[in-house]
Every structure is written in structure tokens, then in C-alpha cells.
Design an enzyme around this catalytic site. Structure first.
Site, PDB file in Angstrom:
ATOM      1  CD  GLU A 333       2.095  36.545  -0.814  1.00  0.00           C
ATOM      2  OE1 GLU A 333       1.186  35.387  -0.926  1.00  0.00           O
ATOM      3  OE2 GLU A 333       1.660  37.558  -0.897  1.00  0.00           O
ATOM      4  CB  CYS A 334       6.706  37.076  -5.820  1.00  0.00           C
ATOM      5  SG  CYS A 334       7.212  37.325  -7.466  1.00  0.00           S
ATOM      6  N   GLY A 335       8.618  38.828  -4.488  1.00  0.00           N
ATOM      7  CA  GLY A 335       9.519  39.751  -4.157  1.00  0.00           C
ATOM      8  C   GLY A 335      10.112  39.704  -2.781  1.00  0.00           C
ATOM      9  N   GLY A 435       8.490  31.898  -1.120  1.00  0.00           N
ATOM     10  CA  GLY A 435       8.456  31.268  -2.302  1.00  0.00           C
ATOM     11  C   GLY A 435       7.703  32.180  -3.330  1.00  0.00           C
TER      12      GLY A 435
END
Length: 463
Positions: A333-335, A435
Site C-alpha cells: 500500500e502506497c509507501g 497500489g
């Protein structure tokens, strides 16, 4: 059932409610009370600070991500045994995702039947504060405004006019008045307060806020308001409904939890354990070898601020790439998604990442995705069945650039939110799902079940 609780709210973001809430948590902790903190909405940073201030990890409550029954059930479970539960709101008191104020702090307060204490920034304001208080009290039916805390007051004369005005025109008690601070005890940046991992004076800052709360707030009156919260609070639904044991083989899921990646809902990790996984914390920065793992969870965080350390840790970068290539289930997720790319560009420099995915990310001066998300799974993956409606949130300043993945496949087609590629998110390759979207396990119970199942299958194949 006796369940002392309050909601701390503000008129908008930046009113100082987080500083007030942190001070209140530490002040009650200093009185040797068991303080359970909660944070309304999708937030990791304030929640981390609330946990540090109170000595108990903070639980997020989100009317968008959870049904009312699940939310109440979680609230009751996590607040059980606490002397006081303190919920910090987000944004403005009545601000929600639409004109009706759905998913607002005031709606949350009604759901959990909690009295609200409103923090007001009184900069350059006197008698007008009474009109604001009166208006807030009358704005919504079923809203219990139990008191106000006046923040950023300029001196005794200013405080006197403010307090007298509220007492003259309303029946709402003033529970304290805080002075203007010459400087914020906790520095801020684009995503709010800085991470505690990047600030060396954590205890000093929290103790300063605790002393300020003890000196300036009526702690006894606030305790009484919390104790008078309605005893009529119950839920017909288990918060963990749908999350079940999906493997008895106890696969190990590694969770990267260090200074670079630490955005996790505790309930997500608990959901993995309830589904049968052994959760082990690992690091991208430390050179310490990882244990054998059968799944990898890469949460959000600030990989860009520690990009140099991550880049220099070639042993772990290569290890992650080998694991991913071997078919290890990876959820990022993200990072964590940024780490899976070739490199990260930050402040004019490029830093090598793991290279699992053939793409780059670049930090931008403005948010590239912000707010709640929703969409549908349209491509097969180990974590969500095709057709699943996915809800979550995103908040990222980075942008996916130079994507050279051959025929990239995106599992999530978004009806709300930006994602990583024009309304698409959840890039799939082998057993990798990566993502910008963050999910909460209680709103997506299939996630933990399927993650553990995939990890168990990987373990069996390896054996």
C-alpha cells in the site's frame, strides 16, 4: 453499561484539536487513569501520537469504512476496561463527504452516543465565539455539545471576554482556555504532525502538553462529562464478522514496520492473526536477516525520507526481489508500493528501491490523491475475488511515472479516487498486489482470509 467517553472536535482542520487531545490524554495518564484513544477517520499519524500520549495504541473509527454496528462493536471492544475513551475527530465538526455531513465527526458522535467537546481557535475573536457555540449546538438534531475549550487565547482580558460571552448567550460550559504557544511542541509538515520516529523530543513534547492541560483545563469536569455518556450503547454485529480461520498451518506473514513504513491499522494485523497467520515485524533499513516468511505486507509511510538508507541496504532489496520472483504473496500500500518500484525521486535525487516492479515514483509538491476511494475488482489476484466492491482511502504526494511493466494489469477499477493510473489501482504481477489505496480489514474481511490462504499455499509449495 458504564462506558465513559468523549469526542474532541474542531471547527476545521488546524484549530489545535490534536494538540488539545494529546495534552488531555497525557494529563489523564498522569492521573494514573487507563486512557483509550480513538481517531476518527483514515489517519495513521495522529493515531500514532495519540497512542504515545496515552500509553495505549489508538483505534481508528470510520463511518465510511465500517457499518454502524461494526463501528460500535469495535468501539466497545477496544474501549472495554478503560477509565475514559477519548475520540479525536477530524476536519470540521460537521464536515462529511456530502452536503448531509455523512461520515462527519458529529455523525460518529451520534453513532457512539458520545458527548462532544469543541475546541475553538479564538485568534482575533471575542463575542463572536458565543454565536459560533450557539450555532453549533442547534445545527443538528441529536447532537450533544457538552462543552468547549478555547484555544490560542491572547491574555487574561481576552479570556475573560470570551468566557463571559459564552456564559451570557449559551448554556455550554467553558472547560478550559489555552494560551497561544510561541511554537508548536510537535513540528508539522504536509501530512500533519511529523512522525514520532523523526522527532527526538517525543516525551518532552507530550509532557509539555500534559502539563498545559493540567494547568488550563478542568479535568474533573471533563471526566464527569465522559462519565455521563449514555449507557444505552450496544451492537448486534461482531466487528470481526467474516474474518475466519483460513489456514491451520500458521504461515508467517512479514510486516515491514520500521521508520520508513509504519502506516498500519492494528486491526489489519489482528485480522491476519485471526485468519491463522503468524505476524512477524521486519525492516527495510536494518541489515538484520529476515526470518522465513510466506507472505509480505508492505504498508504506507515515508520511504522518501529514508530513501538513502533503504537504497544502501542492497541485501534486503535483493532479498525482496527474489521472494517476489519466487511467487511470494505480496500486498503493498502506497509507501510499500513505492518500495517495489525501480526508484524513488525525491528533492531532485533518485534512490534505488527493490526493483520488483519496472516503474518509478516521484514526490510532488502537492497531493496526487486524497480522500476516500471505492471501486470494483476486475482482474484476478490472490487477495480479492473478481467483482468485489472495494472501499478505502488514499493520501499520497507521489506519482507513478515511467511504468515499463509489460502490459500492466490493474485489479481495481476505481469509481472514486485517483489510484496509480487514471482511476486504476492494484497493479498485479504474479502474486503481487500493489497500489496507492489503503484498506481496512474490517470493511474488507475477505482480504485477511485470502492473504493467509495464499501464504499457506506458498508455504506448502515450498515444503
Amino acid at each position: 453499561m458504564n462506558f465513559p467517553r468523549i469526542v474532541l472536535a474542531g471547527l476545521s482542520g488546524g484549530t489545535g484539536k490534536t494538540i488539545v487531545t494529546l495534552g488531555l490524554c497525557r494529563a489523564f495518564l498522569n492521573q494514573e487513569l487507563v486512557v483509550k484513544p480513538f481517531k476518527k477517520g483514515p489517519d495513521y499519524i495522529d493515531a500514532r501520537w495519540l497512542g504515545l500520549a496515552s500509553g495505549q495504541y489508538a483505534t481508528n473509527l470510520d463511518p465510511f469504512l465500517m457499518s454502524n454496528d461494526k463501528l460500535i462493536s469495535l468501539f466497545l471492544e477496544k474501549g472495554q476496561g478503560a477509565d475514559i475513551s477519548i475520540v479525536e475527530g477530524n476536519r470540521g465538526l460537521f464536515d462529511g463527504k456530502d452536503v448531509d455531513g455523512s461520515c462527519s465527526t458529529s455523525e460518529l458522535a451520534r453513532i457512539i452516543k458520545a458527548p462532544v467537546i469543541l475546541t475553538i481557535d479564538c485568534t482575533k475573536m471575542t463575542r463572536t465565539v458565543a454565536a459560533i457555540v450557539a450555532g453549533c449546538k442547534a445545527f443538528e438534531d441529536g447532537f450533544n455539545l457538552a462543552g468547549v475549550i478555547l484555544n490560542r487565547t491572547a491574555g487574561e482580558r481576552h479570556r475573560s471576554i470570551l468566557k463571559n460571552s459564552i456564559e451570557a448567550y449559551t448554556d455550554i460550559p467553558v472547560l478550559g482556555m489555552l494560551p497561544k504557544l510561541k511554537e508548536n511542541p510537535i513540528p508539522e509538515r504536509h501530512m500533519g504532525l511529523v512522525s514520532n520516529t523523526e522527532y527526538s523530543l517525543v516525551d518532552k513534547a507530550l509532557n509539555t502538553l500534559g502539563c498545559m492541560a493540567e494547568d488550563c483545563l478542568d479535568l474533573e469536569a471533563i471526566s464527569q462529562i465522559a462519565a455521563q455518556a449514555s449507557a444505552d450503547l450496544s451492537s448486534a454485529q461482531d466487528a470481526w464478522g467474516g474474518i475466519e480461520l483460513s489456514s491451520e498451518s500458521k504461515p508467517v506473514i512479514g510486516v515491514v514496520r520500521d521508520e520508513a513504513l509504519w502506516f498500519y491499522y492494528e486491526e489489519n494485523l489482528e485480522a491476519l492473526r485471526r485468519s491463522g497467520a503468524v505476524v512477524k515485524e521486519i525492516s527495510l533499513i536494518s541489515s538484520e536477516p529476515w526470518p522465513e516468511i510466506h507472505g509480505l505486507y508492505l504498508g504506507g509511510g515515508f520511504p522518501e525520507t529514508l530513501a538513502d538508507e533503504i537504497s544502501r541496504n542492497t541485501g534486503i532489496r535483493n532479498h525482496v526481489r527474489r521472494l517476489a520472483d519466487s511467487g511470494l504473496p505480496v500486498f503493498a500500500e502506497c509507501g510499500g508500493f513505492m518500495y517495489l518500484g525501480r526508484d524513488v525521486e525525491y528533492e531532485g535525487h533518485k534512490y534505488d528501491m527493490s526493483g520488483v516492479l519496472d516503474l518509478s515514483t516521484r514526490l510532488c509538491p502537492r497531493p496526487q490523491g486524497l480522500g476516500y476511494t471505492s471501486g470494483k475488482i476486475v482482474y484476478e489476484n490472490p487477495f480479492f475475488p473478481v467483482g468485489t466492491e472495494v472501499i478505502g482511502h488514499e493520501f499520497h504526494y507521489s506519482l507513478c511515472v515511467d511504468n515499463k511493466e509489460p502490459s500492466p494489469k490493474y485489479a481495481l477499477e476505481m469509481s472514486r479516487g485517483k489510484g496509480m493510473a487514471e482511476g486504476h489501482d492494484g497493479l498485479i504481477r504474479d502474486n503481487i498486489y500493489a497500489g496507492y489505496n489503503h484498506i481496512h480489514a474490517l470493511s474488507m474481511p475477505c482480504w485477511a482470509n485470502n492473504f493467509v490462504k495464499a501464504a499457506a499455499e506458498f508455504k506448502d509449495k515450498k515444503a
